[in-house]
Design an enzyme around this catalytic site. Structure first.
Site, PDB file in Angstrom:
ATOM      1  CE1 TYR A  18      34.995   2.791 -36.880  1.00 19.29           C
ATOM      2  CE2 TYR A  18      34.155   0.884 -38.042  1.00 19.29           C
ATOM      3  CZ  TYR A  18      33.952   2.104 -37.422  1.00 19.29           C
ATOM      4  OH  TYR A  18      32.683   2.625 -37.365  1.00 19.29           O
ATOM      5  CE1 TYR A 145      29.019   2.336 -35.612  1.00 15.81           C
ATOM      6  CE2 TYR A 145      28.139   0.131 -35.271  1.00 15.81           C
ATOM      7  CZ  TYR A 145      28.819   1.047 -36.054  1.00 15.81           C
ATOM      8  OH  TYR A 145      29.296   0.669 -37.287  1.00 15.81           O
ATOM      9  CG  ASP A 237      20.507  -1.657 -33.743  1.00 15.94           C
ATOM     10  OD1 ASP A 237      20.676  -2.869 -33.998  1.00 15.94           O
ATOM     11  OD2 ASP A 237      21.320  -0.774 -34.087  1.00 15.94           O
ATOM     12  CE  LYS A 266      28.017  -6.220 -35.188  1.00 19.32           C
ATOM     13  NZ  LYS A 266      27.598  -4.911 -34.699  1.00 19.32           N
TER      14      LYS A 266
HETATM   15  C1  LIG Z   1      27.405  -3.636 -35.544  1.00 20.06           C
HETATM   16  C2  LIG Z   1      26.136  -2.925 -35.307  1.00 20.06           C
HETATM   17  C3  LIG Z   1      25.405  -2.369 -36.376  1.00 20.06           C
HETATM   18  C4  LIG Z   1      25.921  -2.364 -37.788  1.00 20.06           C
HETATM   19  O1  LIG Z   1      26.009  -3.634 -38.313  1.00 20.06           O
HETATM   20  P1  LIG Z   1      26.972  -3.903 -39.567  1.00 20.06           P
HETATM   21  O2  LIG Z   1      26.623  -5.285 -39.996  1.00 20.06           O
HETATM   22  O3  LIG Z   1      28.362  -3.767 -39.052  1.00 20.06           O
HETATM   23  O4  LIG Z   1      26.646  -2.878 -40.594  1.00 20.06           O
HETATM   24  C5  LIG Z   1      24.188  -1.772 -36.087  1.00 20.06           C
HETATM   25  N1  LIG Z   1      23.718  -1.726 -34.836  1.00 20.06           N
HETATM   26  C6  LIG Z   1      24.374  -2.258 -33.791  1.00 20.06           C
HETATM   27  C7  LIG Z   1      23.773  -2.196 -32.430  1.00 20.06           C
HETATM   28  C8  LIG Z   1      25.611  -2.861 -33.992  1.00 20.06           C
HETATM   29  O5  LIG Z   1      26.293  -3.355 -32.948  1.00 20.06           O
END
Ligand SMILES: *Cc1c(COP(=O)(O)O)cnc(C)c1O
Length: 424
Positions: A18, A145, A237, A266
């Site tokens: 980015y 996202y 998600d 994460k």
């Molecule tokens: C960051 C994020 C992703 C992608 O995760 P990465 O480990 O960066 O590939 C998917 N969904 C959400 C809601 C996110 O915040």
């Protein structure tokens, strides 16, 4: 010849995420992490108020996680995960399922958030195709996202970041975030597409990269219920919202309806290692059981369920479930709430919102684009100078701190935000 600095050696070879490399400022070399602080080569200490892109839960270089990871390194660093298993993956699956909402019964490992989303999407598409149904369309929220790989990108909002790939992304039905006024109309919009909608993917309660947009559990509940009644699978998600961020262990814990699949990454390892998990209901799992080999889920990554990452995740979970950590999550939420009350009437504050440990403040930009374009960089640099890492999303600044942050450190950040409100 003078020895090259870390920043110079970086700039000679490395392409950063980015980042427009043509005019990118030299990256700041970080050589140590300690609790809430990141420590630069020049000795400057930064409060990591964005948890290093939302991954860190308990502070940097946490001694307990370091100990557990180091012990694991001396036992087993990695093993192929097809045909083999290992104690860490088993224990993590057992413990995760025990704290997830009812109904999540099976655990599929991958490497990161995007792959966790890819796996969930493939499970949904193949769930239908294994039953001879060609439902391939996905329902998602505007402004969402879900990651940067192609499937995850396809179900994310179309914007400047996805523009070069637009023609390559599969078709998605986008709807607005639900509220009291539009909920009935959204349900009609979904009903009109029922025959080809395979799945509904959403970030529960907080849309992260979309600018920390927040919405109410009650309306999401209605959408999930409507999808279930119409044969559309639902994917929560929780890559960003999982593991305490929203004040409860999972954002889904604020809901009464339960999703069919969930995605995690994460905070899963406390921010120590890359690891992704997709969980699902028994019904989804059973749709892949067959004498027909073609009904297998053909998906896997080299580092699936890496034992070091699993050890980090188990250690992070130990710390997360301690009453002290749960108390810290509560304390941060209350502190954020009080700050919201204090600045919400400021003329520069267009909107301030908070869900659990996540606080977002939208700057009033008065429609001047040049001001707006500079604002983000000015804010970013101002906070860096003050020893705080806050990475604005356009005109939105947000705080998503590790749970070990103290009241004094939070007050310091709030004070600097108030200073910035007077300056920019
Ligand atoms: C960051 C994020 C992703 C992608 O995760 P990465 O480990 O960066 O590939 C998917 N969904 C959400 C809601 C996110 O915040």
């Amino acid at each position: 010849m003078a020895k090259k600095s870390l920043a110079e050696r970086d700039q000679a070879l490395i392409w950063h995420p980015y980042t427009q490399m043509q005019n990118a400022p030299a990256p700041i070399p970080i050589i140590r992490g300690e609790g809430v602080f990141l420590i630069a080569e020049d000795g400057k200490k930064y409060i990591d108020a964005v948890s290093s892109w939302w991954v860190n839960l308990h502070g940097h270089s946490h001694p307990y996680i370091a100990k557990k990871v180091s012990e694991q390194l001396n036992k087993l660093e990695h093993v192929i995960f097809a045909g083999f298993t290992h104690p860490g993956a088993i224990e993590l699956a057992e413990r995760l399922i025990s704290i997830l909402p009812d109904g999540q019964k099976k655990v599929f490992y991958s490497d990161n958030g995007s792959t966790a989303v890819e796996v969930a999407l493939k499970m949904c598409f193949q769930y239908w195709s294994n039953q001879g149904k060609g439902k391939t369309k996905v329902l998602a929220f505007n402004n969402s996202y879900h990651g940067d790989t192609f499937g995850a990108m396809a179900v994310s909002a179309r914007n400047a970041f996805t523009k070069p790939f637009e023609k390559l992304l599969f078709e998605v039905e986008f709807i607005d975030l639900p509220d009291q006024n539009n909920i009935e109309q959204l349900k009609l919009q979904i009903s009109a597409r029922v025959s080809d909608l395979s799945a509904f993917i959403f970030e529960p309660l907080v849309q992260g990269a979309g600018g920390m947009q927040m919405y109410e559990a009650a309306y999401l509940d209605e959408l999930i219920k409507h999808c279930r009644e119409n044969g559309i699978l639902t994917i929560a998600d929780e890559v960003m919202t999982g593991f305490g961020r929203t004040g409860k262990l999972f954002a889904s814990d604020h809901l009464s309806e339960k999703a069919d699949l969930m995605c995690f990454s994460k905070g899963l390892t406390g921010g120590t290692m890359a690891l992704g998990i997709t969980t699902c209901t028994i019904a989804i799992y059973e749709a892949f059981l067959s004498d027909n080999k073609l009904k297998t889920l053909f998906h896997g990554h080299s580092f699936t369920a890496n034992p070091i990452a699993c050890a980090a995740a188990l250690a992070s979970m130990d710390i997360l479930l301690e009453s002290e950590t749960l108390g810290n999550i509560q304390r941060i939420s209350e502190s954020h709430q009080a700050f919201c009350g204090r600045v919400s009437q400021h003329p520069k504050v267009k909107c301030i919102r908070q869900t659990g440990t996540i606080l977002a403040l939208e700057w009033e930009t008065l429609g001047e684009t040049s001001y707006f374009n500079n604002l983000r960089d000015n804010l970013y640099n101002f906070f860096l100078e003050q020893g705080i890492i806050l990475r604005p999303l356009g005109n939105i600044i947000y705080i998503m701190p590790p749970y070990c942050i103290t009241n004094e450190q939070l007050d310091y950040i709030y004070k600097k935000i108030e200073e910035a409100l007077e300056r920019f």
